[in-house]
Design a protein around this motif. Structure first.
Motif, short mmCIF file in Angstrom:
data_model
loop_
_atom_site.label_atom_id
_atom_site.label_comp_id
_atom_site.label_asym_id
_atom_site.label_seq_id
_atom_site.Cartn_x
_atom_site.Cartn_y
_atom_site.Cartn_z
N ILE A 68 24.46 -32.24 -52.24
CA ILE A 68 25.87 -32.15 -51.88
C ILE A 68 26.04 -32.67 -50.45
CG2 ILE A 68 27.86 -30.62 -51.68
CD1 ILE A 68 26.62 -30.71 -54.52
N PRO A 69 26.80 -33.76 -50.26
CA PRO A 69 27.00 -34.27 -48.90
C PRO A 69 27.82 -33.31 -48.05
CG PRO A 69 28.22 -35.60 -50.50
CD PRO A 69 27.48 -34.55 -51.27
N GLU A 70 27.48 -33.25 -46.79
CA GLU A 70 28.21 -32.43 -45.81
C GLU A 70 28.47 -33.29 -44.57
OE1 GLU A 70 26.89 -27.89 -46.50
OE2 GLU A 70 25.36 -29.13 -45.55
N PRO A 71 29.42 -34.22 -44.66
CA PRO A 71 29.66 -35.13 -43.53
C PRO A 71 30.14 -34.42 -42.27
CG PRO A 71 31.33 -35.42 -45.23
CD PRO A 71 30.30 -34.48 -45.78
N GLY A 72 30.73 -33.25 -42.38
CA GLY A 72 31.20 -32.51 -41.21
C GLY A 72 30.07 -32.00 -40.33
N ARG A 73 28.85 -31.95 -40.86
CA ARG A 73 27.71 -31.44 -40.10
C ARG A 73 27.06 -32.51 -39.24
NH1 ARG A 73 23.62 -27.91 -43.16
NH2 ARG A 73 23.15 -27.42 -41.03
N VAL A 74 27.46 -33.76 -39.41
CA VAL A 74 26.88 -34.85 -38.64
C VAL A 74 27.44 -34.80 -37.23
CG1 VAL A 74 26.65 -37.35 -38.43
CG2 VAL A 74 26.63 -36.28 -40.69
N THR A 75 26.56 -34.80 -36.25
CA THR A 75 27.02 -34.73 -34.86
C THR A 75 27.48 -36.11 -34.40
OG1 THR A 75 24.79 -35.12 -34.05
CG2 THR A 75 25.49 -32.83 -34.28
N ARG A 76 28.47 -36.13 -33.56
CA ARG A 76 29.01 -37.36 -32.99
C ARG A 76 28.19 -37.74 -31.77
NH1 ARG A 76 31.47 -38.05 -37.24
NH2 ARG A 76 33.47 -37.13 -37.66
N PRO A 77 27.99 -39.05 -31.54
CA PRO A 77 27.26 -39.46 -30.34
C PRO A 77 28.07 -39.15 -29.08
CG PRO A 77 28.11 -41.38 -31.49
CD PRO A 77 28.40 -40.17 -32.35
N ARG A 78 27.36 -38.91 -27.99
CA ARG A 78 28.03 -38.64 -26.73
C ARG A 78 28.81 -39.87 -26.29
NH1 ARG A 78 23.00 -36.76 -23.38
NH2 ARG A 78 23.57 -38.74 -22.47
N ALA A 79 29.92 -39.66 -25.60
CA ALA A 79 30.75 -40.76 -25.14
C ALA A 79 30.03 -41.59 -24.08
CB ALA A 79 32.06 -40.23 -24.58
N ASP A 80 29.16 -40.97 -23.26
CA ASP A 80 28.48 -41.70 -22.20
C ASP A 80 27.13 -42.28 -22.63
OD1 ASP A 80 27.28 -39.23 -22.52
OD2 ASP A 80 26.80 -39.00 -20.40
N TYR A 81 26.81 -42.19 -23.91
CA TYR A 81 25.54 -42.69 -24.42
C TYR A 81 25.64 -44.19 -24.67
CZ TYR A 81 21.67 -43.68 -27.56
OH TYR A 81 20.57 -44.22 -28.14
N ALA A 82 24.69 -44.94 -24.14
CA ALA A 82 24.60 -46.38 -24.38
C ALA A 82 23.16 -46.69 -24.74
CB ALA A 82 25.03 -47.16 -23.14
N PRO A 83 22.92 -47.20 -25.95
CA PRO A 83 21.54 -47.49 -26.34
C PRO A 83 20.94 -48.56 -25.44
CG PRO A 83 23.08 -48.26 -28.01
CD PRO A 83 23.87 -47.54 -26.97
N GLN A 84 19.67 -48.41 -25.12
CA GLN A 84 18.99 -49.39 -24.28
C GLN A 84 18.52 -50.55 -25.13
OE1 GLN A 84 15.86 -47.36 -22.28
NE2 GLN A 84 17.22 -46.14 -21.02
N THR A 85 18.64 -51.73 -24.59
CA THR A 85 18.19 -52.92 -25.29
C THR A 85 17.06 -53.56 -24.50
OG1 THR A 85 19.80 -54.31 -24.17
CG2 THR A 85 20.47 -53.34 -26.27
N ALA A 86 16.28 -54.40 -25.15
CA ALA A 86 15.16 -55.05 -24.51
C ALA A 86 15.61 -56.25 -23.69
CB ALA A 86 14.14 -55.48 -25.55
N THR A 87 16.80 -56.76 -23.95
CA THR A 87 17.27 -57.92 -23.20
C THR A 87 17.66 -57.53 -21.79
OG1 THR A 87 19.51 -57.60 -24.00
CG2 THR A 87 18.11 -59.07 -25.28
N GLY A 88 17.33 -58.38 -20.86
CA GLY A 88 17.73 -58.14 -19.48
C GLY A 88 16.83 -57.17 -18.74
N THR A 89 15.67 -56.85 -19.29
CA THR A 89 14.78 -55.92 -18.60
C THR A 89 13.88 -56.62 -17.61
OG1 THR A 89 13.15 -56.07 -20.37
CG2 THR A 89 14.77 -54.28 -20.51
N GLY A 90 13.75 -57.95 -17.73
CA GLY A 90 12.93 -58.71 -16.80
C GLY A 90 11.46 -58.76 -17.20
N THR A 91 11.06 -58.10 -18.26
CA THR A 91 9.66 -58.14 -18.68
C THR A 91 9.50 -59.15 -19.80
OG1 THR A 91 10.00 -56.36 -20.25
CG2 THR A 91 9.25 -55.74 -18.07
N THR A 92 8.35 -59.80 -19.82
CA THR A 92 8.05 -60.78 -20.85
C THR A 92 7.02 -60.18 -21.79
OG1 THR A 92 8.43 -62.56 -19.28
CG2 THR A 92 7.26 -63.12 -21.29
N VAL A 93 7.27 -60.28 -23.07
CA VAL A 93 6.35 -59.77 -24.07
C VAL A 93 5.52 -60.93 -24.58
CG1 VAL A 93 6.12 -58.64 -26.30
CG2 VAL A 93 7.94 -57.95 -24.72
N THR A 94 4.19 -60.80 -24.49
CA THR A 94 3.29 -61.84 -24.97
C THR A 94 2.63 -61.33 -26.24
OG1 THR A 94 2.86 -62.45 -22.68
CG2 THR A 94 1.34 -63.30 -24.34
#
Length: 106
Positions: A68-94
């Motif tokens: 039985i699905p319970e969509p009301g139990r899913v928590t919402r992400p925080r407004a100040d949350y921004a996922p980190q991405t690998a672009t723009g970190t300045g490191t090179t992956v070899t």
């Protein structure tokens, strides 16, 4: 999601976990008493899709009656949350080879 096995079984006149356990074993799904207790209590640690197929076949029901699905139990992400991405970190992956050999020079 809410696990609804006990109610689905009750609608079919199955009132004890041991009754269902025997019916499942007759279809080739042998479940330990501990796992059956988790399934029956409504808090299973995990359920394999193959096992879910067998349970549905024995109870002659669909998955929608057991889960039985319970969509009301899913928590919402925080407004100040921004996922980190690998672009723009300045490191090179070899990349490295898995067999331990080095890559040829560029």
């Amino acid at each position: 999601m809410r696990w609804n096995l006990r109610l689905a079984a009750a609608h079919r006149g199955i009132w004890k976990a041991s009754e269902l356990q025997v019916m499942l074993a007759e279809r080739g799904l042998v479940i330990s008493t501990g796992k059956m207790s988790g399934l029956w209590s409504g808090h299973p640690a995990s359920v394999k899709l193959e096992d879910l197929d067998t349970i549905c076949a024995v109870l002659e029901c669909g998955v929608e009656e057991l889960l039985i699905p319970e969509p009301g139990r899913v928590t919402r992400p925080r407004a100040d949350y921004a996922p980190q991405t690998a672009t723009g970190t300045g490191t090179t992956v070899t990349p490295k080879r898995r067999d331990g050999r080095s890559l040829p020079p560029e």
